[in-house]
Scaffold this motif. Sequence first.
Motif, PDB file in Angstrom:
ATOM      1  N   LYS A  31      47.067  50.788  33.436  1.00  0.00           N
ATOM      2  CA  LYS A  31      48.309  51.564  33.359  1.00  0.00           C
ATOM      3  C   LYS A  31      48.266  52.629  32.271  1.00  0.00           C
ATOM      4  O   LYS A  31      49.187  53.444  32.159  1.00  0.00           O
ATOM      5  N   HIS A  32      47.208  52.627  31.455  1.00  0.00           N
ATOM      6  CA  HIS A  32      47.063  53.611  30.390  1.00  0.00           C
ATOM      7  C   HIS A  32      46.140  54.728  30.870  1.00  0.00           C
ATOM      8  O   HIS A  32      44.986  54.484  31.218  1.00  0.00           O
ATOM      9  N   ARG A  33      46.638  55.949  30.873  1.00  0.00           N
ATOM     10  CA  ARG A  33      45.903  57.071  31.461  1.00  0.00           C
ATOM     11  C   ARG A  33      44.521  57.277  30.835  1.00  0.00           C
ATOM     12  O   ARG A  33      43.539  57.512  31.535  1.00  0.00           O
ATOM     13  N   ASN A  34      44.431  57.196  29.516  1.00  0.00           N
ATOM     14  CA  ASN A  34      43.156  57.443  28.850  1.00  0.00           C
ATOM     15  C   ASN A  34      42.188  56.269  28.943  1.00  0.00           C
ATOM     16  O   ASN A  34      40.970  56.450  28.815  1.00  0.00           O
ATOM     17  N   LEU A  35      42.720  55.052  29.140  1.00  0.00           N
ATOM     18  CA  LEU A  35      41.850  53.884  29.249  1.00  0.00           C
ATOM     19  C   LEU A  35      41.349  53.669  30.669  1.00  0.00           C
ATOM     20  O   LEU A  35      40.281  53.090  30.870  1.00  0.00           O
ATOM     21  N   ARG A  36      42.110  54.132  31.642  1.00  0.00           N
ATOM     22  CA  ARG A  36      41.790  53.866  33.048  1.00  0.00           C
ATOM     23  C   ARG A  36      40.373  54.297  33.424  1.00  0.00           C
ATOM     24  O   ARG A  36      39.680  53.622  34.188  1.00  0.00           O
ATOM     25  N   ARG A  37      39.919  55.432  32.864  1.00  0.00           N
ATOM     26  CA  ARG A  37      38.584  55.938  33.212  1.00  0.00           C
ATOM     27  C   ARG A  37      37.460  55.093  32.630  1.00  0.00           C
ATOM     28  O   ARG A  37      36.292  55.275  32.982  1.00  0.00           O
ATOM     29  N   HIS A  38      37.801  54.169  31.717  1.00  0.00           N
ATOM     30  CA  HIS A  38      36.799  53.288  31.123  1.00  0.00           C
ATOM     31  C   HIS A  38      36.762  51.900  31.778  1.00  0.00           C
ATOM     32  O   HIS A  38      36.043  51.026  31.296  1.00  0.00           O
ATOM     33  N   ILE A  39      37.538  51.701  32.843  1.00  0.00           N
ATOM     34  CA  ILE A  39      37.628  50.382  33.473  1.00  0.00           C
ATOM     35  C   ILE A  39      36.831  50.367  34.781  1.00  0.00           C
ATOM     36  O   ILE A  39      37.114  51.150  35.697  1.00  0.00           O
ATOM     37  N   PRO A  40      35.835  49.491  34.917  1.00  0.00           N
ATOM     38  CA  PRO A  40      35.135  49.372  36.200  1.00  0.00           C
ATOM     39  C   PRO A  40      36.122  48.917  37.283  1.00  0.00           C
ATOM     40  O   PRO A  40      37.094  48.217  36.994  1.00  0.00           O
ATOM     41  N   ARG A  41      35.866  49.312  38.491  1.00  0.00           N
ATOM     42  CA  ARG A  41      36.722  48.883  39.613  1.00  0.00           C
ATOM     43  C   ARG A  41      36.766  47.359  39.629  1.00  0.00           C
ATOM     44  O   ARG A  41      35.729  46.689  39.704  1.00  0.00           O
ATOM     45  N   THR A  42      37.972  46.803  39.582  1.00  0.00           N
ATOM     46  CA  THR A  42      38.159  45.351  39.510  1.00  0.00           C
ATOM     47  C   THR A  42      39.291  44.952  40.456  1.00  0.00           C
ATOM     48  O   THR A  42      40.372  45.551  40.418  1.00  0.00           O
ATOM     49  N   VAL A  43      39.049  43.958  41.282  1.00  0.00           N
ATOM     50  CA  VAL A  43      40.055  43.500  42.252  1.00  0.00           C
ATOM     51  C   VAL A  43      39.983  41.981  42.371  1.00  0.00           C
ATOM     52  O   VAL A  43      38.953  41.376  42.082  1.00  0.00           O
ATOM     53  N   PRO A  44      41.077  41.344  42.808  1.00  0.00           N
ATOM     54  CA  PRO A  44      41.027  39.891  43.040  1.00  0.00           C
ATOM     55  C   PRO A  44      40.053  39.552  44.166  1.00  0.00           C
ATOM     56  O   PRO A  44      39.883  40.327  45.113  1.00  0.00           O
ATOM     57  N   PHE A  45      39.451  38.379  44.072  1.00  0.00           N
ATOM     58  CA  PHE A  45      38.493  37.947  45.096  1.00  0.00           C
ATOM     59  C   PHE A  45      39.212  37.498  46.355  1.00  0.00           C
ATOM     60  O   PHE A  45      40.076  36.617  46.335  1.00  0.00           O
ATOM     61  N   ASN A  46      38.875  38.121  47.464  1.00  0.00           N
ATOM     62  CA  ASN A  46      39.226  37.660  48.810  1.00  0.00           C
ATOM     63  C   ASN A  46      38.245  38.341  49.768  1.00  0.00           C
ATOM     64  O   ASN A  46      37.452  39.210  49.358  1.00  0.00           O
ATOM     65  N   ARG A  47      38.284  37.961  51.014  1.00  0.00           N
ATOM     66  CA  ARG A  47      37.277  38.470  51.957  1.00  0.00           C
ATOM     67  C   ARG A  47      37.382  39.983  52.146  1.00  0.00           C
ATOM     68  O   ARG A  47      36.368  40.684  52.180  1.00  0.00           O
TER      69      ARG A  47
END
Length: 246
Positions: free
Chosen positions: A15-31
């Motif tokens: 949710k932080h504009r400047n931090l977002r570009r430093h976060i690898p794509r991350t999602v909950p596990f499901n099929r």
Amino acid sequence: MSFKSKWQKTKWLLKHRNLRRHIPRTVPFNRKNLRMMLSTYPIVYFKPTGGTGGFGIIRIKKITSGYQTKPQTVKSPSPTLGHLHKKLSRFSGRKAYLLQQGISLAKTKGRPFDIRVMVQKTNKGKWISTAMCTKIGKPDKIATNYHQGGRLGYLHQTLVGAGYKIKSILRKEAALKRLGVTVGKRFDSNRRGFRELGLDVALDTEGKLWILEVNTRPAIYPWKHLKGRKLYRRIRTAARQYGRVT
């Protein structure tokens, strides 16, 4: 204060504009997410939302004959996505897991590493990046953690081993310090009570910094193993302000 949910912490950072570009794509596990991530990235990590020390992490790699999983050092094939999903579901049981974009880690003298940034709050409520070290992994391990056979190193020495010159190292060090303080402030804006954070930051082969994880109860004792113990003493001095050590 300890807060274990990796997914909730990731959502705070996104949710932080400047931090977002430093976060690898991350999602909950499901099929559905498993299919999406493996069609987008060559390597994906399967991580428990509440795990520590690098335990319970599986690396997933797409190969010609299907998919390859590697929990520790043993590689295991899965011919189809359905087979892979069943395997991961059995492994996770009822525990929540995440899927995270794999980052191609920079290497120092042929060994992959990431960076630990210790961020602590003063008794005046100001966040300071007090210490940094590198976690240098074993070539056959999927995590660089001390518990997984990795060793600690000094940031400057490690980056020299990765081919960086002194000016670039100083810029990276300053960027890491800013990143730590920004994350501390971001956590404060979501929940009060945090006094220390340990950022696990990846430096990729292109020189970009990625926040892999934020630990809210980072271990202090491994810092003892750094020669001279200067950083260990600095962390302990800061920790006394909020009563973690005496």
